[in-house]
Design a protein around this motif. Structure first.
Motif, short mmCIF file in Angstrom:
data_model
loop_
_atom_site.label_atom_id
_atom_site.label_comp_id
_atom_site.label_asym_id
_atom_site.label_seq_id
_atom_site.Cartn_x
_atom_site.Cartn_y
_atom_site.Cartn_z
N LYS A 100 4.61 1.87 -21.54
CA LYS A 100 3.88 2.96 -22.18
C LYS A 100 4.43 3.25 -23.57
O LYS A 100 5.59 2.94 -23.89
CB LYS A 100 3.97 4.22 -21.32
CG LYS A 100 3.18 4.15 -20.03
CD LYS A 100 3.24 5.48 -19.31
CE LYS A 100 2.41 5.45 -18.03
NZ LYS A 100 2.43 6.74 -17.33
N ARG A 101 3.61 3.87 -24.37
CA ARG A 101 4.00 4.25 -25.72
C ARG A 101 5.21 5.19 -25.69
O ARG A 101 5.31 6.11 -24.87
CB ARG A 101 2.85 4.92 -26.45
CG ARG A 101 2.25 6.12 -25.76
CD ARG A 101 1.16 6.83 -26.59
NE ARG A 101 0.28 5.89 -27.22
CZ ARG A 101 0.01 5.88 -28.52
NH1 ARG A 101 0.54 6.81 -29.31
NH2 ARG A 101 -0.80 4.99 -29.03
N GLY A 102 6.16 4.91 -26.58
CA GLY A 102 7.33 5.76 -26.72
C GLY A 102 8.35 5.64 -25.60
O GLY A 102 9.31 6.41 -25.56
N HIS A 104 10.72 2.99 -22.76
CA HIS A 104 11.27 1.69 -22.41
C HIS A 104 11.36 0.78 -23.64
O HIS A 104 11.97 1.19 -24.64
CB HIS A 104 10.48 1.08 -21.25
CG HIS A 104 10.33 2.02 -20.10
ND1 HIS A 104 11.38 2.40 -19.29
CD2 HIS A 104 9.25 2.72 -19.64
CE1 HIS A 104 10.97 3.28 -18.39
NE2 HIS A 104 9.68 3.49 -18.57
N ALA A 105 10.74 -0.39 -23.63
CA ALA A 105 10.84 -1.27 -24.80
C ALA A 105 10.17 -0.69 -26.03
O ALA A 105 10.42 -1.15 -27.15
CB ALA A 105 10.22 -2.64 -24.47
N ASN A 106 9.35 0.32 -25.85
CA ASN A 106 8.63 0.95 -26.97
C ASN A 106 9.28 2.26 -27.42
O ASN A 106 8.68 3.01 -28.19
CB ASN A 106 7.18 1.22 -26.57
CG ASN A 106 6.46 -0.04 -26.13
OD1 ASN A 106 6.67 -1.10 -26.71
ND2 ASN A 106 5.64 0.06 -25.10
N ALA A 107 10.49 2.53 -26.95
CA ALA A 107 11.15 3.80 -27.27
C ALA A 107 11.39 3.96 -28.76
O ALA A 107 11.45 5.10 -29.27
CB ALA A 107 12.47 3.91 -26.51
N GLY A 108 11.52 2.86 -29.50
CA GLY A 108 11.75 2.95 -30.93
C GLY A 108 10.59 3.55 -31.70
O GLY A 108 10.76 4.02 -32.83
N GLY A 109 9.40 3.56 -31.10
CA GLY A 109 8.23 4.12 -31.77
C GLY A 109 8.01 5.59 -31.50
O GLY A 109 7.04 6.18 -32.00
N LEU A 110 8.90 6.21 -30.72
CA LEU A 110 8.74 7.62 -30.38
C LEU A 110 8.91 8.49 -31.62
O LEU A 110 9.94 8.43 -32.30
CB LEU A 110 9.77 8.02 -29.32
CG LEU A 110 9.67 9.43 -28.75
CD1 LEU A 110 8.39 9.59 -27.94
CD2 LEU A 110 10.89 9.74 -27.88
N PRO A 111 7.92 9.33 -31.94
CA PRO A 111 8.04 10.19 -33.12
C PRO A 111 8.88 11.43 -32.83
O PRO A 111 9.38 11.62 -31.72
CB PRO A 111 6.58 10.57 -33.41
CG PRO A 111 5.97 10.63 -32.05
CD PRO A 111 6.63 9.54 -31.25
N GLY A 112 9.01 12.31 -33.83
CA GLY A 112 9.68 13.58 -33.61
C GLY A 112 8.91 14.44 -32.64
O GLY A 112 7.69 14.29 -32.47
N SER A 113 9.60 15.38 -32.00
CA SER A 113 8.98 16.19 -30.95
C SER A 113 7.82 17.02 -31.47
O SER A 113 6.93 17.40 -30.69
CB SER A 113 10.03 17.10 -30.31
OG SER A 113 10.63 17.95 -31.28
#
Length: 341
Positions: A100-102, A104-113
């Protein structure tokens, strides 16, 4: 939604590592780009050594921080989607599953809260499923006319929503809905809470449910989570989740499945304590029977959990172990019979 743009992005913005073939199954680590520019990592699982184009499914996981394999590490490990993917590959069917977005492997794409509300909006998850679907259909070894959607739990709701948004030429060739709600989400959540609150005194239980009802009503009306919640409800309704909940609460799965014109397979464990085989699976079954050209089947698995695992005892939560190998065989047999030229 700009799904045409998503298609172009996934075609020209993909990444792929070397394939790994084990016991007749080839796994390729891939990435594709969703409508908002988010790059999502996943696994493309193919039958090893195939020459002709094969049928394929996008596998959509359930709610929460669930990864591409169906796990929520370190708390829960089911490997449900990995087992399904590898089992279907042995039957000649390709699959794509992704994190899913933000997460596991996509955690680097998580934006600010401060951007969570938009980033985790329901439509974003539907966009991601479409981008995965477009990516899968574009693969040289996949028959784009024989590509469908497999949704587990919340993933089934995403599959239903997406299938009703697509244009005629893009609609999935088949839908497989595993442990998927047949009633509106607010009804199911209230039912789950009622069961979990069984140890409380009746007046305490009524007060808690009334607070949940107030929260749901506020979200439906405003799209925002009320500022003051009971602490026990904070995990269920995070402050940023208003748009996500509001969109999902509008969905009627029985109506959505009735409006889909293609073949549908329902899969339900009769020991599922989250989605009811009687109240949900049968609601979908009845809705499908109302279609003018109905083509659906239902598999009810005895003593099987929400995660499609056979229970080993009365205290087994049904997370671990292998799915019944006959299940992937039944899925493959049904799917191949429906995906005819």
């Amino acid at each position: 939604m700009l799904w045409r743009l998503a298609l172009l992005l996934c075609l020209f913005g993909i990444g792929m590592t070397d394939a790994q073939a084990v016991d007749g199954v080839t796994n390729q680590q891939i990435s594709f780009t969703s409508n908002d520019g988010s790059v999502l990592a996943g696994t493309l699982t193919l039958p090893a050594g195939t020459i002709e184009k094969v049928p394929a499914l996008v596998l959509l996981q359930g709610s929460g921080p669930t990864n591409r394999d169906g796990n929520q590490p370190p708390v829960m490990r089911t490997d449900l989607l990995r087992q399904i993917a590898e089992g279907l590959a042995l039957k000649g069917i390709a699959t794509l599953r992704y994190d899913k977005r933000g997460m596991h492997a996509n955690a680097g794409g998580l934006p600010g809260s401060d951007k969570y509300a938009s980033y985790f909006d329901w439509d974003r998850f539907v966009d991601d499923a479409y981008a995965a679907y477009a990516f899968l259909r574009a693969q040289p070894g996949v028959d784009l006319h024989k590509t469908g959607l497999f949704g587990h739990s919340e993933g089934g709701m995403i599959a239903l929503d997406l299938s009703n948004r697509l244009q005629a030429g893009e609609k999935p060739a088949a839908l497989i809905l595993a442990a998927t709600a047949g009633r509106r989400l607010d009804v199911i959540v209230r039912e789950q809470l009622t069961r979990q609150l069984g140890a409380l005194k009746p007046n305490e239980r009524r007060a808690f449910l009334a607070e949940n009802d107030r929260t749901v009503q506020a979200i439906q009306t405003t799209g925002k989570v009320p500022e003051k919640l009971l602490p026990a409800l904070n995990g269920l309704y995070p402050p940023y989740s208003g748009p996500f909940w509001q969109a999902q609460l509008k969905l009627d799965p029985a109506d959505l499945v009735q409006r889909y014109a293609g073949p549908v397979l329902l899969i339900q464990g009769d020991a599922d304590i989250q989605i009811s085989s009687e109240r949900d699976a049968l609601a979908l079954d009845r809705a499908l029977q109302q279609r003018s050209n109905d083509d659906h089947a239902m598999i009810v698995l005895p003593r099987t959990s929400h995660n499609l695992k056979p229970l080993q005892g009365d205290k087994d939560p049904g997370y671990e172990g292998e799915i019944d190998p006959q299940l992937t065989g039944r899925i493959a047999t049904w799917l191949l019979s429906k995906m005819v030229p």
